[in-house]
Design a protein around this motif. Sequence first.
Motif, PDB file in Angstrom:
ATOM      1  N   MET A   1       0.845  -1.188   0.000  1.00 54.77           N
ATOM      2  CA  MET A   1       0.000   0.000   0.000  1.00 54.77           C
ATOM      3  C   MET A   1       0.883   1.242   0.000  1.00 54.77           C
ATOM      4  O   MET A   1       1.897   1.292   0.688  1.00 54.77           O
ATOM      5  N   LYS A   2       0.489   2.217  -0.797  1.00 56.15           N
ATOM      6  CA  LYS A   2       1.184   3.500  -0.844  1.00 56.15           C
ATOM      7  C   LYS A   2       0.151   4.619  -0.822  1.00 56.15           C
ATOM      8  O   LYS A   2      -0.997   4.420  -1.217  1.00 56.15           O
ATOM      9  N   VAL A   3       0.588   5.780  -0.374  1.00 59.73           N
ATOM     10  CA  VAL A   3      -0.278   6.952  -0.389  1.00 59.73           C
ATOM     11  C   VAL A   3       0.454   8.083  -1.085  1.00 59.73           C
ATOM     12  O   VAL A   3       1.581   8.437  -0.714  1.00 59.73           O
ATOM     13  N   GLU A   4      -0.175   8.606  -2.126  1.00 61.89           N
ATOM     14  CA  GLU A   4       0.373   9.767  -2.829  1.00 61.89           C
ATOM     15  C   GLU A   4      -0.215  11.033  -2.210  1.00 61.89           C
ATOM     16  O   GLU A   4      -1.430  11.194  -2.142  1.00 61.89           O
ATOM     17  N   CYS A   5       0.656  11.908  -1.721  1.00 63.28           N
ATOM     18  CA  CYS A   5       0.224  13.140  -1.043  1.00 63.28           C
ATOM     19  C   CYS A   5       0.659  14.342  -1.870  1.00 63.28           C
ATOM     20  O   CYS A   5       1.838  14.464  -2.227  1.00 63.28           O
ATOM     21  N   LYS A   6      -0.278  15.224  -2.149  1.00 65.80           N
ATOM     22  CA  LYS A   6       0.020  16.448  -2.892  1.00 65.80           C
ATOM     23  C   LYS A   6      -0.056  17.635  -1.942  1.00 65.80           C
ATOM     24  O   LYS A   6      -1.089  17.873  -1.315  1.00 65.80           O
ATOM     25  N   PHE A   7       1.038  18.373  -1.829  1.00 63.54           N
ATOM     26  CA  PHE A   7       1.095  19.534  -0.948  1.00 63.54           C
ATOM     27  C   PHE A   7       1.200  20.810  -1.781  1.00 63.54           C
ATOM     28  O   PHE A   7       2.046  20.909  -2.677  1.00 63.54           O
ATOM     29  N   LYS A   8       0.353  21.766  -1.489  1.00 65.45           N
ATOM     30  CA  LYS A   8       0.441  23.076  -2.121  1.00 65.45           C
ATOM     31  C   LYS A   8       1.336  23.966  -1.266  1.00 65.45           C
ATOM     32  O   LYS A   8       1.222  23.964  -0.039  1.00 65.45           O
ATOM     33  N   GLY A   9       2.207  24.701  -1.924  1.00 66.84           N
ATOM     34  CA  GLY A   9       3.105  25.554  -1.157  1.00 66.84           C
ATOM     35  C   GLY A   9       3.995  26.383  -2.052  1.00 66.84           C
ATOM     36  O   GLY A   9       3.618  26.730  -3.181  1.00 66.84           O
ATOM     37  N   GLN A 191      -6.184  15.861  -1.936  1.00 66.65           N
ATOM     38  CA  GLN A 191      -4.717  15.826  -1.945  1.00 66.65           C
ATOM     39  C   GLN A 191      -4.141  14.426  -1.737  1.00 66.65           C
ATOM     40  O   GLN A 191      -2.933  14.243  -1.804  1.00 66.65           O
ATOM     41  N   LEU A 192      -4.999  13.433  -1.471  1.00 69.35           N
ATOM     42  CA  LEU A 192      -4.486  12.111  -1.099  1.00 69.35           C
ATOM     43  C   LEU A 192      -5.041  11.021  -2.009  1.00 69.35           C
ATOM     44  O   LEU A 192      -6.246  10.941  -2.242  1.00 69.35           O
TER      45      LEU A 192
END
Length: 565
Positions: A1-9, A191-192
Amino acid sequence: MKVECKFKGIFYRESPTRLGTSISLAELLREVEAVATQIQRRTPRLLRESFGLDFLPNSVLIELLKQFHQVTDENELYQFSGLQILNPQVSRNLPPPQFYEYRFVSYGEEAQFSLQPDDRQIPIFPYQESQQEGIYTLILNSDRHPNLSPQLSENIWKEAVRTWKNLEDSAKIDYFLTSISDTARVTFSPQLLLMVELAELSPSLQQAIQFLQKREDQPPEYIANLVEKYRCDRQIQISHFPDHLQPKSSFTLAKKFIIKRKYKNYITQIIDKSEDFLLISSYIIEAEDVVEMICKKSEQLSQGVWIITDLRDEVIDRIDSQVESRQQLPISYQNSDQNKVRCLRRLLEINSNKLKIRSGKFHLKTCISEQYGYLGSCNLTPGSLNRNLESGMIWRNTPLHSQLIQTFGHFWDNHTQDDIIGSDNVLTLRCIPRPSQPQIISNSQLLNPRQYYQDLLNELGEFRGNIVIISRSFRPTPELRELLKLSKTQVYIDSQMNSQDADFTIKSINYCHAKITLLQGKLAYVGGINFNFYRRSFDLHDLMYKTTDLQEIKEILNSLTNQEN
């Protein structure tokens, strides 16, 4: 299992602590050449492709190399002139380059970290800019990540595990069946994105998914409940091609061969004049104005629109927003892929009772209604419709018109592989059941690639005369080559293809996409199959029309002669 996280910044770029000494273009190129020859990239072409020098024409690069090595003859650059293999070079151990330093800070400062200069997610900074907004993507493989606080990474991981655990088995199965790989992708927040591998599932779920992917009807007893519940929950409806579609009998019989550029009027007239149904097959669909016309027309047709295209992995890998790593493509291909996305999403907006669309190994080009039947080389692309030299046959209320409709239906029921689905801005493919032993359809005038090849071999064995071949490219098998050499064979191919062949006279035509083989005074083949015969081409579903009607052959020859003039 993996989780792709997108962060705005915000990405920050900071100057190096010390600037490296400047080096000349000559020194830099010599160093690049030294590295290239050490790692066996020893031709000017490989030098350009592997070291970011492809902005230089090959001739310019060679001139620069001649200047830097102070030689006048190009061959002095090469250890083997015939192969253009460069002389080996030794590095001068230039001082190491100094790179900018980069870091990323998310809004709210929940994620902040330093970046390596070669990180592909770093945006391109204008010369004077030191910061800019953007999105950075991290992949979590566990509940800890070095760039996130323990609390944040743990919360993300727990939410991902809970999301997957709470899904019904039917939903889990569906995520895999609509995925282009053995990975299910579940968006559980903006985002996830959760990614689960097939191998991580229980054996029964894996076996149920694999059974459903085979498109068979009766499941083994040990997974029957899973399979039946999935089918019930998802209410999968398989669209079978109606067997009553026919040409309108009130129309006068007609047929016409057309070879020309600017094919658009012929295709759009078939679409515009349709009243009952529209059957379209195109290897590529990216003409947005024609797609809009099809969508509007679908609302008026009692039997709707049926579309077949090719959206296999190598295509969807580039245009599907869920793919994790995309190939770096030329701008022209990126623009083309964006057009495909827009066209497919527009088609998928239409009610599925009015417009049905499937994917498979199709190279077929048709546009068929109750009034007209077109078979040829023209795709639904701006290039095919407005620029390329295309060819094809149009029939009206003839036996071939009726047979073309039946053949399209045969392809739909027996050889399409997936329904194309659009949801959440993602294009996916859902596997559909197909007969384990597809019905065989045989027609002496509509030939698939294998039939076309075998028929051509048989006909050439008894023919001696003038042969005209028009194709995007020319790649005969050894058997075909020997038979073609016994006649006077003239070949026309696209100007971008290799036109050098010692056995034949080959002429180039700009933007040639027509497919015609003419044995003068005997027969002609017209359709969508290139004169390329290799194993993979036989797996594609495509058609060539064969005619032995001497009057029709004469008309085709006259059209070719006029086109050449």
